[in-house]
Design a protein around this motif. Structure first.
Motif, PDB file in Angstrom:
ATOM      1  N   LEU A  77      -1.089  -6.425  -4.461  1.00  0.00           N
ATOM      2  CA  LEU A  77      -2.341  -6.251  -3.282  1.00  0.00           C
ATOM      3  C   LEU A  77      -3.341  -6.897  -3.788  1.00  0.00           C
ATOM      4  CD1 LEU A  77      -1.777  -2.341  -2.817  1.00  0.00           C
ATOM      5  CD2 LEU A  77      -1.740  -4.062  -1.025  1.00  0.00           C
ATOM      6  N   GLY A  78      -3.655  -7.076  -5.216  1.00  0.00           N
ATOM      7  CA  GLY A  78      -4.782  -8.025  -5.536  1.00  0.00           C
ATOM      8  C   GLY A  78      -4.620  -9.346  -5.028  1.00  0.00           C
ATOM      9  N   TYR A  79      -3.519  -9.884  -5.284  1.00  0.00           N
ATOM     10  CA  TYR A  79      -3.144 -11.037  -4.675  1.00  0.00           C
ATOM     11  C   TYR A  79      -3.509 -11.532  -3.112  1.00  0.00           C
ATOM     12  CZ  TYR A  79      -0.993 -15.406  -3.176  1.00  0.00           C
ATOM     13  OH  TYR A  79      -0.618 -16.717  -2.561  1.00  0.00           O
ATOM     14  N   ILE A  80      -3.026 -10.246  -2.346  1.00  0.00           N
ATOM     15  CA  ILE A  80      -3.285 -10.424  -1.118  1.00  0.00           C
ATOM     16  C   ILE A  80      -4.946 -10.299  -0.730  1.00  0.00           C
ATOM     17  CG2 ILE A  80      -3.061  -9.252   1.176  1.00  0.00           C
ATOM     18  CD1 ILE A  80      -0.059  -8.571   0.131  1.00  0.00           C
ATOM     19  N   PHE A  81      -5.595  -9.573  -1.264  1.00  0.00           N
ATOM     20  CA  PHE A  81      -7.048  -9.180  -0.961  1.00  0.00           C
ATOM     21  C   PHE A  81      -7.576 -10.458  -1.561  1.00  0.00           C
ATOM     22  CE2 PHE A  81      -6.094  -4.629  -1.495  1.00  0.00           C
ATOM     23  CZ  PHE A  81      -6.105  -4.337  -0.249  1.00  0.00           C
ATOM     24  N   GLU A  82      -7.267 -11.070  -2.410  1.00  0.00           N
ATOM     25  CA  GLU A  82      -8.073 -12.249  -3.198  1.00  0.00           C
ATOM     26  C   GLU A  82      -7.863 -13.510  -2.217  1.00  0.00           C
ATOM     27  OE1 GLU A  82      -8.030 -15.293  -6.991  1.00  0.00           O
ATOM     28  OE2 GLU A  82      -6.599 -13.746  -6.957  1.00  0.00           O
ATOM     29  N   THR A  83      -6.565 -13.442  -1.548  1.00  0.00           N
ATOM     30  CA  THR A  83      -6.213 -14.618  -0.576  1.00  0.00           C
ATOM     31  C   THR A  83      -6.866 -14.581   0.538  1.00  0.00           C
ATOM     32  OG1 THR A  83      -4.013 -14.841  -1.711  1.00  0.00           O
ATOM     33  CG2 THR A  83      -4.299 -15.681   0.473  1.00  0.00           C
ATOM     34  N   THR A  84      -7.338 -13.176   1.072  1.00  0.00           N
ATOM     35  CA  THR A  84      -8.005 -13.138   2.314  1.00  0.00           C
ATOM     36  C   THR A  84      -9.374 -12.825   2.002  1.00  0.00           C
ATOM     37  OG1 THR A  84      -7.144 -10.733   2.175  1.00  0.00           O
ATOM     38  CG2 THR A  84      -5.943 -12.238   3.412  1.00  0.00           C
ATOM     39  N   GLU A  85      -9.982 -13.130   0.820  1.00  0.00           N
ATOM     40  CA  GLU A  85     -11.187 -13.031   0.417  1.00  0.00           C
ATOM     41  C   GLU A  85     -11.949 -11.874   0.496  1.00  0.00           C
ATOM     42  OE1 GLU A  85     -13.305 -16.260   2.665  1.00  0.00           O
ATOM     43  OE2 GLU A  85     -12.152 -17.768   1.550  1.00  0.00           O
ATOM     44  N   ARG A  86     -11.148 -10.799   0.328  1.00  0.00           N
ATOM     45  CA  ARG A  86     -11.706  -9.401   0.119  1.00  0.00           C
ATOM     46  C   ARG A  86     -11.798  -9.024  -1.409  1.00  0.00           C
ATOM     47  NH1 ARG A  86      -7.451  -6.319   3.761  1.00  0.00           N
ATOM     48  NH2 ARG A  86      -6.252  -8.124   3.259  1.00  0.00           N
TER      49      ARG A  86
ATOM     50  N   LEU B 231       0.940  -1.098  -0.151  1.00  0.00           N
ATOM     51  CA  LEU B 231      -0.201   0.088   0.186  1.00  0.00           C
ATOM     52  C   LEU B 231       0.792   1.255  -0.097  1.00  0.00           C
ATOM     53  CD1 LEU B 231      -2.759  -0.993   2.347  1.00  0.00           C
ATOM     54  CD2 LEU B 231      -3.215  -0.437  -0.038  1.00  0.00           C
ATOM     55  N   LYS B 232       1.924   1.296   0.817  1.00  0.00           N
ATOM     56  CA  LYS B 232       2.810   2.384   0.801  1.00  0.00           C
ATOM     57  C   LYS B 232       3.372   2.602  -0.471  1.00  0.00           C
ATOM     58  CE  LYS B 232       4.986   5.535   3.311  1.00  0.00           C
ATOM     59  NZ  LYS B 232       4.272   6.769   3.808  1.00  0.00           N
ATOM     60  N   SER B 233       4.126   1.374  -0.921  1.00  0.00           N
ATOM     61  CA  SER B 233       4.673   1.401  -2.398  1.00  0.00           C
ATOM     62  C   SER B 233       3.617   1.982  -3.453  1.00  0.00           C
ATOM     63  CB  SER B 233       5.020   0.378  -2.696  1.00  0.00           C
ATOM     64  OG  SER B 233       5.503  -0.026  -4.202  1.00  0.00           O
ATOM     65  N   SER B 234       2.523   1.564  -3.380  1.00  0.00           N
ATOM     66  CA  SER B 234       1.519   2.047  -4.279  1.00  0.00           C
ATOM     67  C   SER B 234       1.293   3.662  -4.277  1.00  0.00           C
ATOM     68  CB  SER B 234       0.208   1.312  -4.203  1.00  0.00           C
ATOM     69  OG  SER B 234      -0.654   1.775  -3.160  1.00  0.00           O
ATOM     70  N   VAL B 235       1.192   4.198  -3.138  1.00  0.00           N
ATOM     71  CA  VAL B 235       1.009   5.741  -2.982  1.00  0.00           C
ATOM     72  C   VAL B 235       2.314   6.256  -3.436  1.00  0.00           C
ATOM     73  CG1 VAL B 235       1.073   7.535  -1.165  1.00  0.00           C
ATOM     74  CG2 VAL B 235      -0.530   5.403  -0.906  1.00  0.00           C
ATOM     75  N   LEU B 236       3.634   5.828  -3.231  1.00  0.00           N
ATOM     76  CA  LEU B 236       4.781   6.438  -3.505  1.00  0.00           C
ATOM     77  C   LEU B 236       5.003   6.229  -5.165  1.00  0.00           C
ATOM     78  CD1 LEU B 236       6.623   5.708  -0.297  1.00  0.00           C
ATOM     79  CD2 LEU B 236       6.084   7.934  -1.239  1.00  0.00           C
ATOM     80  N   GLN B 237       4.500   5.330  -5.578  1.00  0.00           N
ATOM     81  CA  GLN B 237       4.708   5.009  -7.313  1.00  0.00           C
ATOM     82  C   GLN B 237       3.393   4.463  -7.820  1.00  0.00           C
ATOM     83  OE1 GLN B 237       8.846   2.464  -7.608  1.00  0.00           O
ATOM     84  NE2 GLN B 237       7.252   1.403  -6.129  1.00  0.00           N
TER      85      GLN B 237
END
Length: 328
Positions: free
Chosen positions: A282-291, A266-272
């Motif tokens: 982030l999509g992978y993490i949200f998918e893995t955690t069912e968000r 998330l920090k990286s996405s804000v800076l870049q």
């Protein structure tokens, strides 16, 4: 990238004009007293004007050129200072102070090669520890600014052995070692510079770069705990380094620490914001955690930035999962 700060050097100048008073014509002695008075009062523009009259009246007045050069140095008229000191050196090649003043003038004109040349010709004239320090200090910094980091290390090491704790010497030593890929020495000197000036942006920046390099090596070797440790240190010194945050996210992700990985990405996405990789992770993490809604948003952002069949598959997959979930 070299630090942008321009370092100015002070001339170690001892006013020895009284001994020269009796060499002046009688008509010039009043002008001499006025010049010295202005100089002692730190009215350097006025003093320069008076000493200029004196050397015009007596072109062989070496000490007058030397003091005139110092007045110009103190008022940052470096081209005029260079001319005055060059004349003083011509009249007396055995005076280290004049050579030092010439080197300082040229340094501030960014004529670094000229600064080195002026001091190299006078190297045997530096007798006292302060003079030897100035010789290596200025010459080392000139080599540093020319990008000759090996010579910078040689000269600045000698300077720091004579006078310890000079921030400029220590910082430039650390950066020079970094450029030469001597990470251990670079880190040691940069930490010293940081201890002298804790708010030093240059020291913090290069310390962050060192940790980034070590963290990158650990990441390639799949040593994820050490990679996370060094990238954490890197972002501490360089909190605006989006790439370091991304790599920190990878180290946490591959260590299965999804919560910290998410924070780093998330920090990286804000800076870049123009980089697709953080959004994809982030999509992978949200998918893995069912968000799934957040996963879809992240994958779509990644796809918007980088047209890719694999990311498109991720978008389609999440859409199907949301559809199935809502149909239950």
């Amino acid at each position: 990238m070299l630090p942008s700060k321009q370092f100015c050097y002070q001339l170690l100048f001892i006013l020895t004009l009284v001994a020269n008073l009796f060499t002046l014509p009688l008509y010039a002695q009043g002008d001499f007293q006025k010049a010295v008075s202005l100089y002692k009062q730190k009215q350097y523009d006025g003093a320069a004007a008076e000493f200029k009259k004196l050397v015009e009246a007596d072109p062989l007045y070496e000490a007058g050129y030397r003091v005139l050069g110092d007045c110009y140095l103190k008022t940052r008229k470096y081209a005029d200072a260079s001319d005055a000191f060059e004349k003083a050196v011509e009249l007396d090649p055995q005076n280290f102070v004049s050579a030092q003043g010439l080197a300082i003038s040229r340094f501030n004109l960014k004529d670094y090669d000229g600064a080195v040349s002026a001091l190299s010709k006078a190297e045997n004239l530096a007798k006292s520890p302060p003079q030897k320090y100035q010789l290596h200090h200025i010459r080392g910094s000139a080599h540093y600014h020319m990008g000759d980091f090996q010579m910078a290390v040689t000269e600045l090491t000698k300077a720091s052995e004579i006078q310890r704790g000079n921030y400029v010497d220590i910082l430039q030593l650390g950066i020079s070692h970094f450029r030469l890929n001597n990470q251990e020495n670079a880190k040691r000197y940069l930490e010293q510079a940081q201890s002298i000036q804790p708010d030093s942006s240059e020291a913090n920046d290069f310390l962050g770069r060192i940790d980034f390099r070590i963290g990158s090596d650990a990441l390639r070797e799949k040593d994820y705990p050490n990679a996370a440790r060094f990238f954490s240190a890197s972002v501490k010194n360089n909190p605006a380094d989006g790439e370091a945050w991304f790599n920190l996210g990878l180290a946490y992700l591959f260590s299965n620490n999804l919560m910290k990985a998410e924070e780093a990405f998330l920090k990286s996405s804000v800076l870049q914001p123009d980089k697709w990789q953080p959004y994809d992770r982030l999509g992978y993490i949200f998918e893995t955690t069912e968000r799934y809604e957040q996963a879809l948003e992240s994958y779509q952002k990644a796809l918007q930035l980088h047209k890719n069949d694999k990311i498109q598959e991720s978008v389609d997959r999440i859409k199907e999962r949301i559809k199935r979930r809502d149909a239950e």
